[in-house]
Design an enzyme around this catalytic site. Structure first.
Site, mmCIF file in Angstrom:
data_model
loop_
_atom_site.group_PDB
_atom_site.id
_atom_site.type_symbol
_atom_site.label_atom_id
_atom_site.label_comp_id
_atom_site.label_asym_id
_atom_site.label_seq_id
_atom_site.Cartn_x
_atom_site.Cartn_y
_atom_site.Cartn_z
ATOM 1 N N ASP A 30 -5.201 21.948 -21.123
ATOM 2 C CA ASP A 30 -4.486 22.121 -22.382
ATOM 3 C C ASP A 30 -5.473 22.751 -23.364
ATOM 4 O OD1 ASP A 30 -2.597 21.661 -24.541
ATOM 5 O OD2 ASP A 30 -3.886 19.986 -25.117
ATOM 6 N N CYS A 43 0.856 -1.186 0.000
ATOM 7 C CA CYS A 43 0.000 0.000 0.000
ATOM 8 C C CYS A 43 0.889 1.232 0.000
ATOM 9 C CB CYS A 43 -0.934 0.012 1.203
ATOM 10 S SG CYS A 43 -0.080 0.164 2.775
#
Length: 735
Positions: free
Chosen positions: A424, A12
């Protein structure tokens, strides 16, 4: 000195944090970053104070390993977990039937019937539990180690709870053997097996979403051509691209990719650099211009001198940026691990206090041991294994229904914190495809102008020309065949159509053929609107101009507006010029614009925003966006974009609509809220049972904790968690 290592054994993101803390404490280590998704460690250190073997040794002492040369042949982590889960299920299902079935009236063979043969009944359960524990040995290896290091996590809680159940069961078996047959009904073996099996399932589901970053990097590496044509002396040779040397003359024909970076020495052409810049318009290249490896030579024969090879090429730098950006992502502390860090020591302390307290009160050793183990058993929440994976499974399913691919729980945990979204331009806010927006004519009608222009452009293979052809087709104009076609790089084209001399291009082209340009003011107006103007001359006279633009998506403005209304700041980040950038941003309703940014600098711009304290999402679609997507807290790719952007991103908007950004953020808020509720239910019933397990009722003459109550508490917490997670199925996207 900087080094990177492939790490194995992490389960994890807390493991990633532990490795970082371990290494950052070492004298001589400047900084250590672990990319949990790619299982990669990046460490910078002073080799005068510490050597590599000491770093490797520290990693091993922390409980992790460095992947060897044969790491590629190892079984992938998610497959290992799937095997572990299947093995666990094979033993857990019959264990549940044996331990719980008789309560529902299911008959058991006499040899293991708790009324007839209680000892056999207990031993068969122990025999079925041991393989499940062996399969989940990593929980014990890491959990107990972390416990002794005073940094308990979820693995520690699992280890303590399940071991307590089994130790108590073994204790009960010894009691049954000595005549206390009622202890056969006070076993918790199935709890240990179910906890291990469910949490292995959770780990498996989590691991499925890992490794996307490394896949993106592999695909980036595939972009460069494998073979290059070079001239050495008088010979033309075919060599592997990695064997191209600085100073080699490299030959690239139309349609081929440039193998390395360099400068043009012969020829002119237009180059498709969209994989790097994101801009759909090809760039004209003449002698002296720079060309970049992995870009595409569109229509001219080119020779150029190799100047940057190997790790120095632009594409290699992008790969490095993606790796570094992903490696620098801070590990997300999981709620279960955070809770476990406090919960585990508190429960152990309470168990010790209860056992010692009853011993002082004069109770027997058996009684005190029973109290001690009962507290540990009841404290381990069976539903913990369901709390996070069920919510994530349902949330990702709901995301998919709404055209949003979400790559795992960490993404959902980060997305709900977003307060800045960076877009973008090309292919994200805009469609990414140039289209004809305006036609202005002089002494000719629009359709005739389009007929001449489309006939000539049909042979040009240029995206601007393609948009003119598409516009003519949309108007059902029959396009005739052109003759005497000629392309003049950097300026335009000329051809004969229906006996007329057609010249199409920019102002430079018109000047070259001494054609008077009557559209200067209109060209300036179009430029201010972010449009490209193409002048069309018929038989030596400027007959009209065709304006071409990359249109803004229909959903862009409404998506930006919804984000702003939620208090989320929006920014446009583009390599385009100032005027075009400001124009498009104005149409979209974005006030903050960062323009004329080189592809390799996009990630740095994202980092600047993050350093100002913003939790940032980046939305993009091109290869040039990949480092920025990786650097951002949450990378969001447009599904119609490149595979590299999609692989580098955390969330993919499959339908290309920016409305999905709002939906993803809303869904993440709902999911995190649901997970927190699930953790409450997972722990709630068990916490209520701790005082009873400690003997609170027994003080007032009441009973000790009844195993049936403990079993009921575990069942209720599991049912509560599942029911709560299922509520996510009612999630509705923004209208």
């Amino acid at each position: 000195m900087e080094k990177s290592y492939q790490i194995t054994g992490m389960t994890c993101s807390a493991c990633a944090g532990r490795i970082e803390r371990t290494l950052n404490k070492l004298n001589g280590v400047d900084k250590a970053n672990v990319n949990f998704a790619a299982e990669k460690l990046y460490v910078s250190f002073d080799d005068k104070n510490i050597n590599e073997s000491e770093i490797v040794s520290a990693i091993k002492k922390a409980g992790y390993n460095i992947a060897g040369k044969n790491a590629k042949s190892e079984i992938p982590a998610h497959k290992k977990l799937l095997i572990r889960f299947i093995i666990s299920m094979i033993f857990t299902v019959p264990l549940l039937i044996i331990s719980m079935g008789h309560m529902a009236g299911m008959p058991l063979p006499k040899i293991i019937d708790p009324m007839e043969n209680p000892l056999n009944f207990a031993i068969i359960q122990l025999a079925l539990t041991i393989p499940v524990m062996a399969t989940g040995y990593m929980f014990y290896l890491k959990g107990i180690k972390n416990l002794f290091r005073l940094s308990p996590n979820m693995d520690s809680l699992i280890a303590v709870g399940t071991l307590s159940s089994v130790v108590y069961g073994i204790f009960a078996i010894t009691k049954i053997k000595n005549g206390h047959e009622h202890m056969a009904m006070e076993l918790y073996f199935e709890s240990a097996a179910v906890i291990l099996t469910l949490i292995t399932l959770g780990k498996y589901l989590e691991s499925l979403s890992k490794g996307k970053s490394s896949q993106a990097i592999k695909e980036l590496m595939e972009l460069s051509p494998k073979i290059a044509t070079v001239r050495r002396g008088k010979k033309e040779l075919q060599v592997k691209s990695e064997l191209v040397q600085i100073g080699d003359t490299v030959i690239v024909k139309p349609g081929e990719k440039f193998p390395v970076d360099g400068t043009v020495t012969l020829g002119t052409t237009s180059v498709d650099e969209s994989m790097l810049t994101g801009e759909s318009m090809p760039v004209t290249k003449n002698v002296g211009d720079k060309v970049i490896g992995a870009t595409v030579n569109k229509n001219g024969y080119i020779e150029y001198t190799a100047e940057k090879i190997g790790e120095d090429t632009a594409i290699s730098q992008i790969i490095k940026l993606v790796e570094e950006a992903q490696g620098k992502k801070a590990p997300i502390a999981r709620l279960a691990d955070v809770i476990s860090a406090y919960f585990v020591p508190a429960v152990i302390l309470l168990a010790i206090i209860a056992a010692v307290g009853w011993k002082i009160a004069g109770e027997s050793n058996d009684f005190c041991i029973t109290i001690f183990i009962s507290v540990l058993v009841i404290a381990c929440p069976c539903a913990l294994g369901l709390a996070t994976p069920t919510a994530i499974m349902i949330a990702t399913g709901q995301g998919a229904k709404n055209g949003i691919l979400i790559k795992g729980g960490e993404v959902l945990e980060n997305a709900h914190k977003i307060n800045t979204v960076v877009f973008d331009k090309t292919g994200t806010i805009t469609e990414g495809i140039p289209v004809v927006t305006d036609i202005k004519t002089n002494g000719i009608n629009e359709n005739d102008l389009l007929l001449y222009a489309a006939a000539a452009e049909k042979l040009s293979e240029h995206p601007l020309g393609d948009s003119i052809v598409k516009e003519a087709n949309s108007r059902n104009i029959t396009i005739p065949e052109a003759e005497n076609f000629e392309s003049i790089s950097g300026m335009g084209i000329k051809a004969v159509v229906n006996g007329k001399q057609i010249i199409i291009g920019n102002e430079k082209m018109m000047n070259e053929y001494k054609i008077k340009d009557d559209f200067i003011s209109q060209i300036t107006t179009f430029a201010n609107q972010g449009k490209t103007a193409v002048i069309c001359a018929v038989d030596g006279k400027a007959a009209g101009i065709i304006a071409i633009s990359d249109q803004i998506k229909e959903t862009s403005r409404s998506a930006v507006s919804k984000l702003e209304n939620k208090g989320i700041n929006t920014v446009m980040l583009t390599g385009d010029n100032k005027q075009t950038a400001l124009t498009i941003a104005g149409y979209a309703g974005i006030k903050n614009v960062i323009y004329e940014v080189l592809p390799e600098d996009k990630a740095a711009e994202i980092k600047k925003i993050q350093e100002s304290g913003k939790i940032t999402a980046m939305v993009g679609d091109g290869i040039n966006d990949a480092p920025a997507l990786a650097q951002s807290d949450v990378g969001i790719a447009i599904g119609s974009g490149t595979d590299i952007a999609i692989e580098s991103a955390d969330i993919v908007l499959m339908n290309g609509s920016l409305e999905g950004v709002n939906t993803a953020i809303k869904l993440s808020h709902a999911t995190i809220r649901n997970i927190k509720q699930n953790l409450f239910w997972a722990f709630g019933y068990n916490i209520l049972g701790i005082p009873i397990a400690m003997g609170l009722l027994h003080i007032f003459g009441g009973p000790l904790l009844n195993p049936m109550i403990a079993a009921a508490a575990m069942s209720l917490s599991s049912v509560s968690v599942l029911s709560n997670a299922l509520r996510l199925r009612n999630f509705k996207a923004d209208a």
